[in-house]
Design a protein around this motif. Structure first.
Motif, PDB file in Angstrom:
ATOM      1  N   VAL A  46       0.922  -1.380   0.070  1.00  0.00           N
ATOM      2  CA  VAL A  46      -0.086  -0.095  -0.082  1.00  0.00           C
ATOM      3  C   VAL A  46       0.803   1.131   0.100  1.00  0.00           C
ATOM      4  O   VAL A  46       1.698   1.368   0.902  1.00  0.00           O
ATOM      5  CB  VAL A  46      -0.823   0.164   1.311  1.00  0.00           C
ATOM      6  CG1 VAL A  46      -1.647   1.264   1.435  1.00  0.00           C
ATOM      7  CG2 VAL A  46      -1.679  -1.144   1.317  1.00  0.00           C
ATOM      8  N   TRP A  47       0.652   2.067  -0.954  1.00  0.00           N
ATOM      9  CA  TRP A  47       1.382   3.478  -0.978  1.00  0.00           C
ATOM     10  C   TRP A  47       1.058   4.379  -0.031  1.00  0.00           C
ATOM     11  O   TRP A  47      -0.240   4.459   0.544  1.00  0.00           O
ATOM     12  CB  TRP A  47       1.227   4.061  -2.356  1.00  0.00           C
ATOM     13  CG  TRP A  47       1.903   5.394  -2.541  1.00  0.00           C
ATOM     14  CD1 TRP A  47       3.090   5.644  -2.916  1.00  0.00           C
ATOM     15  CD2 TRP A  47       1.024   6.702  -2.384  1.00  0.00           C
ATOM     16  NE1 TRP A  47       3.447   6.863  -2.813  1.00  0.00           N
ATOM     17  CE2 TRP A  47       2.255   7.536  -2.663  1.00  0.00           C
ATOM     18  CE3 TRP A  47      -0.041   7.082  -2.395  1.00  0.00           C
ATOM     19  CZ2 TRP A  47       2.224   8.940  -2.741  1.00  0.00           C
ATOM     20  CZ3 TRP A  47      -0.044   8.375  -2.240  1.00  0.00           C
ATOM     21  CH2 TRP A  47       0.910   9.146  -2.430  1.00  0.00           C
ATOM     22  N   ALA A  61      -1.511   9.268   0.797  1.00  0.00           N
ATOM     23  CA  ALA A  61      -2.647   8.379   0.792  1.00  0.00           C
ATOM     24  C   ALA A  61      -3.583   9.216   1.757  1.00  0.00           C
ATOM     25  O   ALA A  61      -3.301   9.641   2.647  1.00  0.00           O
ATOM     26  CB  ALA A  61      -2.505   7.207   1.055  1.00  0.00           C
TER      27      ALA A  61
ATOM     28  N   ASP B   1      -9.003   7.220  -7.620  1.00  0.00           N
ATOM     29  CA  ASP B   1      -7.873   6.099  -7.586  1.00  0.00           C
ATOM     30  C   ASP B   1      -8.173   5.212  -8.624  1.00  0.00           C
ATOM     31  O   ASP B   1      -9.083   4.698  -8.946  1.00  0.00           O
ATOM     32  CB  ASP B   1      -7.768   5.562  -6.248  1.00  0.00           C
ATOM     33  CG  ASP B   1      -7.405   6.552  -5.029  1.00  0.00           C
ATOM     34  OD1 ASP B   1      -7.205   6.147  -3.968  1.00  0.00           O
ATOM     35  OD2 ASP B   1      -7.707   7.877  -5.474  1.00  0.00           O
ATOM     36  N   ARG B   3      -7.852   1.633  -9.684  1.00  0.00           N
ATOM     37  CA  ARG B   3      -7.943   0.326  -8.957  1.00  0.00           C
ATOM     38  C   ARG B   3      -7.093  -0.893 -10.035  1.00  0.00           C
ATOM     39  O   ARG B   3      -7.586  -0.820 -11.352  1.00  0.00           O
ATOM     40  CB  ARG B   3      -9.198  -0.390  -8.710  1.00  0.00           C
ATOM     41  CG  ARG B   3      -9.355  -1.574  -8.121  1.00  0.00           C
ATOM     42  CD  ARG B   3     -10.975  -1.848  -8.039  1.00  0.00           C
ATOM     43  NE  ARG B   3     -11.171  -3.207  -7.330  1.00  0.00           N
ATOM     44  CZ  ARG B   3     -10.948  -3.674  -5.871  1.00  0.00           C
ATOM     45  NH1 ARG B   3     -10.513  -2.481  -5.078  1.00  0.00           N
ATOM     46  NH2 ARG B   3     -11.142  -4.566  -5.322  1.00  0.00           N
ATOM     47  N   GLN B  89       1.964  -2.653 -10.286  1.00  0.00           N
ATOM     48  CA  GLN B  89       1.871  -1.286  -9.748  1.00  0.00           C
ATOM     49  C   GLN B  89       1.760  -0.422 -10.945  1.00  0.00           C
ATOM     50  O   GLN B  89       2.341  -0.413 -11.970  1.00  0.00           O
ATOM     51  CB  GLN B  89       2.967  -1.053  -8.942  1.00  0.00           C
ATOM     52  CG  GLN B  89       3.106   0.299  -8.372  1.00  0.00           C
ATOM     53  CD  GLN B  89       4.231   1.048  -9.111  1.00  0.00           C
ATOM     54  OE1 GLN B  89       5.137   0.253  -9.178  1.00  0.00           O
ATOM     55  NE2 GLN B  89       4.237   2.303  -9.062  1.00  0.00           N
ATOM     56  N   THR B  97      -0.878   2.872  -7.061  1.00  0.00           N
ATOM     57  CA  THR B  97      -1.652   1.823  -6.566  1.00  0.00           C
ATOM     58  C   THR B  97      -0.999   0.537  -6.875  1.00  0.00           C
ATOM     59  O   THR B  97      -0.634   0.384  -8.180  1.00  0.00           O
ATOM     60  CB  THR B  97      -3.205   1.780  -6.788  1.00  0.00           C
ATOM     61  OG1 THR B  97      -3.124   2.167  -8.413  1.00  0.00           O
ATOM     62  CG2 THR B  97      -3.795   2.967  -6.051  1.00  0.00           C
TER      63      THR B  97
END
Lengths: 119, 107
Positions: A46-47, A61, B1, B3, B89, B97
Motif C-alpha cells: 500500500v502506497w 494517501a 484512484d 484500481r 503497480q 496503486t
C-alpha cells in the motif's frame, strides 16, 4: 552500491507518534523522488507518501493525510516519515523506495521497519 | 484512484511450467505499469518497468506485455527461485496503486 536502510519502527500505543528514518547511500540522494510504501502483516503493498528531490513537493494517501508528514534532509541523505495519531490499522512493515531515474518503477527498496500500533 | 486487479490471486505450478499473470487497470494507464516479485520477509524486487522493459539483472525468462488497461507478466519456464508473490503497480497517477498480489506456490 545503492542502499536504503529504514529505522525507527517499534511498538506504540494508539494515538501515539513515531518517526521513521530512511538512510540512503550510493547515489545522489537529492536527485530522486522517494516514496514510503507499507505492508500490513500478511497483506499486500500500500502506497503511503512521496517527496520530490528538493522536498518542495509531497503527496499522501487519503488514509494518512493530516496525520503523517514526509520530509527529507539532503545534507544527511535521510528521508523521514513523522507519524502522529497512530491507529491500529497503521500496523505494517514500512518500506522506503527510490523511483528509477529512467522509468517510474521503484528500483531500490529498503529492508523495511515494522510499526505495531497496539495497547 | 486507479484500481489494479490481478488474476489469479494464487496458483500452484511446477518447475518448468509457463506462467501468465494478468493485471487490469480500472482506467487507461498507457504503459505506466511495473511488476515486482516479493519473497517472504523481503522487500519487493522490480522485474519489469514500463509494461515490457526488463529491469537490469532480471532473468530473461520474465517478460511483460500490454498497454492501456490490460497487462500480463509471463514466466517462460518456472524455476525454484520464482516461487513468490507478484505485484503489479501503476505509476500513471497519484496515488500509486498496487494489485492485490498473485502468490505462486509449488504444486
Amino acid at each position: 552500491e545503492v542502499q536504503l536502510v529504514e529505522s525507527g519502527g517499534g511498538l506504540v500505543q494508539p494515538g501515539g507518534s513515531l518517526r521513521l528514518s530512511c538512510a540512503a547511500s550510493g547515489f545522489t540522494f537529492r536527485s530522486y523522488w522517494i516514496h514510503w510504501v507499507r505492508q500490513p502483516p500478511g497483506k499486500g503493498l500500500v502506497w503511503v507518501s512521496r517527496i520530490n528531490g528538493d522536498g518542495s513537493s509531497t503527496d499522501y494517501a487519503d488514509s494518512v493525510k493530516g496525520r503523517f508528514t514526509i520530509s527529507r534532509d539532503n545534507a544527511k541523505y535521510t528521508l523521514y516519515l513523522q507519524m502522529d495519531s497512530l491507529r491500529a490499522e497503521d500496523t505494517a512493515v514500512y518500506y522506503c523506495a527510490r523511483v528509477s531515474a529512467y522509468s517510474y518503477g521503484f528500483d531500490y527498496w529498503g529492508q523495511g521497519t515494522l510499526v505495531t500500533v497496539s495497547s | 484512484d486507479i484500481r489494479m486487479t490481478q488474476s489469479p490471486s494464487s496458483l500452484s505450478a511446477s518447475v518448468g511450467d509457463r506462467l501468465i499473470i494478468t493485471c487490469r487497470a480500472s482506467q487507461s494507464i498507457s504503459s505506466y505499469l511495473n511488476w515486482y516479485q516479493q519473497k517472504p520477509g523481503k522487500a519487493p524486487n522490480l522485474l519489469i518497468y514500463a509494461a515490457s522493459s526488463l529491469q537490469s539483472g532480471v532473468p530473461s525468462r520474465f517478460s511483460g506485455s500490454g498497454s492501456g488497461t490490460d497487462f500480463t507478466l509471463t514466466i517462460s519456464s518456472l524455476q525454484p527461485e520464482d516461487f513468490a508473490t507478484y505485484y503489479c503497480q501503476q505509476s500513471y497517477s497519484t496515488p500509486v496503486t498496487f494489485g492485490q498480489g498473485t502468490k505462486v506456490e509449488i504444486k
